[in-house]
Design a protein around this motif. Structure first.
Motif, PDB file in Angstrom:
ATOM      1  N   ALA A  90      14.533  11.921 -30.977  1.00  0.00           N
ATOM      2  CA  ALA A  90      15.312  12.464 -29.861  1.00  0.00           C
ATOM      3  C   ALA A  90      15.953  13.780 -30.250  1.00  0.00           C
ATOM      4  CB  ALA A  90      16.396  11.470 -29.426  1.00  0.00           C
ATOM      5  N   ALA A  91      16.239  14.589 -29.235  1.00  0.00           N
ATOM      6  CA  ALA A  91      17.061  15.772 -29.445  1.00  0.00           C
ATOM      7  C   ALA A  91      18.490  15.326 -29.721  1.00  0.00           C
ATOM      8  CB  ALA A  91      17.023  16.663 -28.206  1.00  0.00           C
TER       9      ALA A  91
ATOM     10  N   GLY B 159      25.795  19.793 -26.401  1.00  0.00           N
ATOM     11  CA  GLY B 159      27.090  20.025 -25.770  1.00  0.00           C
ATOM     12  C   GLY B 159      28.034  20.795 -26.665  1.00  0.00           C
ATOM     13  N   ARG B 160      28.039  20.441 -27.940  1.00  0.00           N
ATOM     14  CA  ARG B 160      28.955  21.104 -28.873  1.00  0.00           C
ATOM     15  C   ARG B 160      28.614  22.587 -29.026  1.00  0.00           C
ATOM     16  NH1 ARG B 160      27.802  18.313 -32.876  1.00  0.00           N
ATOM     17  NH2 ARG B 160      26.536  19.782 -34.074  1.00  0.00           N
ATOM     18  N   ILE B 161      27.327  22.899 -29.125  1.00  0.00           N
ATOM     19  CA  ILE B 161      26.905  24.290 -29.316  1.00  0.00           C
ATOM     20  C   ILE B 161      27.292  25.150 -28.122  1.00  0.00           C
ATOM     21  CG2 ILE B 161      24.874  25.777 -29.470  1.00  0.00           C
ATOM     22  CD1 ILE B 161      23.592  23.577 -31.218  1.00  0.00           C
ATOM     23  N   ILE B 162      27.090  24.637 -26.909  1.00  0.00           N
ATOM     24  CA  ILE B 162      27.417  25.440 -25.735  1.00  0.00           C
ATOM     25  C   ILE B 162      28.927  25.592 -25.589  1.00  0.00           C
ATOM     26  CG2 ILE B 162      27.637  23.797 -23.815  1.00  0.00           C
ATOM     27  CD1 ILE B 162      25.353  26.899 -23.912  1.00  0.00           C
TER      28      ILE B 162
ATOM     29  N   THR C 207      21.155  28.924 -22.419  1.00  0.00           N
ATOM     30  CA  THR C 207      20.984  27.479 -22.527  1.00  0.00           C
ATOM     31  C   THR C 207      20.963  27.060 -23.986  1.00  0.00           C
ATOM     32  OG1 THR C 207      19.612  25.604 -21.785  1.00  0.00           O
ATOM     33  CG2 THR C 207      18.455  27.556 -22.583  1.00  0.00           C
ATOM     34  N   VAL C 208      21.045  25.764 -24.210  1.00  0.00           N
ATOM     35  CA  VAL C 208      20.832  25.200 -25.544  1.00  0.00           C
ATOM     36  C   VAL C 208      19.524  24.435 -25.466  1.00  0.00           C
ATOM     37  CG1 VAL C 208      21.694  23.688 -27.344  1.00  0.00           C
ATOM     38  CG2 VAL C 208      23.285  25.050 -26.013  1.00  0.00           C
ATOM     39  N   ALA C 209      18.547  24.895 -26.188  1.00  0.00           N
ATOM     40  CA  ALA C 209      17.193  24.378 -26.023  1.00  0.00           C
ATOM     41  C   ALA C 209      16.882  23.291 -27.035  1.00  0.00           C
ATOM     42  CB  ALA C 209      16.196  25.527 -26.172  1.00  0.00           C
TER      43      ALA C 209
ATOM     44  N   PHE D  72      18.727  24.560 -30.502  1.00  0.00           N
ATOM     45  CA  PHE D  72      19.143  25.920 -30.860  1.00  0.00           C
ATOM     46  C   PHE D  72      19.680  26.631 -29.623  1.00  0.00           C
ATOM     47  CE2 PHE D  72      14.709  26.073 -29.646  1.00  0.00           C
ATOM     48  CZ  PHE D  72      14.611  27.191 -28.842  1.00  0.00           C
ATOM     49  N   LEU D  73      20.577  27.576 -29.863  1.00  0.00           N
ATOM     50  CA  LEU D  73      21.174  28.357 -28.782  1.00  0.00           C
ATOM     51  C   LEU D  73      20.235  29.486 -28.378  1.00  0.00           C
ATOM     52  CD1 LEU D  73      23.656  29.102 -26.992  1.00  0.00           C
ATOM     53  CD2 LEU D  73      24.405  30.564 -28.884  1.00  0.00           C
ATOM     54  N   LEU D  74      20.017  29.595 -27.074  1.00  0.00           N
ATOM     55  CA  LEU D  74      19.233  30.699 -26.518  1.00  0.00           C
ATOM     56  C   LEU D  74      20.146  31.441 -25.548  1.00  0.00           C
ATOM     57  CD1 LEU D  74      16.534  32.172 -26.163  1.00  0.00           C
ATOM     58  CD2 LEU D  74      15.939  30.507 -24.404  1.00  0.00           C
TER      59      LEU D  74
END
Length: 369
Positions: free
Chosen positions: A157-158, A164-167, A288-290, A345-347
């Motif tokens: 799983a992702a 959520g934390r990254i965004i 987005t966070v991909a 990863f953050l995009l």
């Protein structure tokens, strides 16, 4: 026209029956020129392997099945791409079935794939708040994708909490004072994203967080309606950062804000949270966070190979799983619970970029998918 036999291919190509068999089942054992010769002969004669006879003989086909909940989300397409390439690397074919967001159809394809004696099956289950692994009695290797579970089995799983934390960390870095989270946490993946957001913001009590628990995850119109409500607020009550739990919701919010004369990202920054390129057609490219679906599909095949090669042997037992609406008999590896988490990863794109920041909107969607 007489049916072409394996012996006809061998005679025409000038090789043994065993060599032709290796070309069909273990092509990696043959020299490239020999494999090319046999394949050309097969194509010229129109030979078709009798898979039914092989199954009746008790052999498993050298193929994997992949059941996806839908084919209208970039994440599922990424999973299919990663699984296909990794399966071919190990000499397996991959057959894909679309459950079309129907749990009955999902069960049908699972049983169908297992009934054709495939070597293994992967399934990305439909989103559900009370999901449990459902399998038939056949002891076929299986891996569940995009799901977390404490029951015996193999899962990839992702890391949705990390999404959520990254965004949230991006919102903090962009100087947000009032963050609105949009979407209903109707199933596990969305719940974990909300948890990650709250954990990141727990260290910043000065930032106001507001959760609008509304909006279907896959309906842009719901995001548009919520965005229109946000735009109608007085300027001093309006958030400066909006997080959509999915990109579809976030893109709807962006459209509404722009239509109502609110600048994105000048007045309100907006970000999605699930890396769905099929939702990126709006006027403002969406941050987005991909989740790397390609890697999830690839790891899914690797876990199938691990089971096939008996790297983690386990006894087989029968257990009862399922909700009140559906109870099935399952086969599970006793005491084995393998969970692989893939970090997203953050995009960052125009919808959250700071003034003067380099535009990162150029992305090769073909490579991304």
């Amino acid at each position: 026209m007489a049916k072409v036999k394996l012996s006809d291919v061998a005679r025409e190509a000038g090789v043994s029956l065993g060599t032709v068999s290796n070309a069909l089942n273990h092509p990696e054992k043959l020299r490239p020129e020999t494999l090319k010769l046999i394949n050309e002969t097969i194509n010229r004669l129109g030979y078709l392997p009798n898979q039914s006879a092989r199954q009746l003989a008790g052999g498993a086909t050298k193929s994997f099945g992949l059941v996806l909940p839908r084919l209208d989300h970039g994440f599922s397409l990424q999973i299919a791409s990663g699984a296909h390439n990794e399966a071919r690397k190990h000499g397996y074919d991959l057959l894909i079935a679309n459950a079309d967001n129907d749990d009955i159809l999902e069960d049908h394809y699972l049983r169908y794939f297992m009934g054709t004696q495939m070597s293994g099956v992967m399934v990305q289950p439909m989103a559900s708040p009370d999901w449990h692994p459902a399998m038939t009695k056949m002891p076929v290797s299986i891996v569940h994708l995009d799901i977390h579970c404490s029951e015996p089995g193999y899962y990839v799983a992702a890391d949705n909490e990390a999404q959520g934390r990254i965004i949230a960390e991006l919102a903090i870095a962009r100087g947000a004072h009032h963050i609105v989270v949009v979407g209903r946490a109707a199933f596990m993946q969305l719940t974990l994203r909300v948890l990650g957001i709250h954990k990141a913001l727990a260290l910043h009590p000065d930032i106001k967080i507001e959760v609008i628990d509304a909006g279907e995850w896959n309906t842009a119109a719901d995001g548009y309606g919520i965005g229109a409500q946000i735009a109608a607020r007085p300027a001093d009550e309006r958030p400066d950062f909006v997080v959509g739990l999915t990109d579809v919701l976030a893109s709807g919010v962006v459209s509404a804000l722009v239509d109502k004369g609110i600048s994105v990202p000048g007045q309100v920054r907006v970000a999605g949270c699930d890396g769905n390129p099929l939702a990126w057609s709006g006027s403002v490219p969406l941050t987005t966070v991909a989740p790397p679906g390609y890697e999830i599909g690839r790891k899914g095949v690797q876990l199938l190979m691990e089971q096939i090669e008996n790297k983690a042997p386990a006894k087989i037992k029968h257990i009862r799983v399922g909700s009140a609406a559906r109870t099935v008999t399952a086969v599970a590896a006793e005491d084995i619970n393998r969970q692989e988490l893939v970090r997203p990863f953050l995009l960052e794109r125009a919808s959250t970029q700071a003034s003067g920041q380099t535009d990162a909107t150029a992305i090769n969607l073909g490579a991304y998918l």
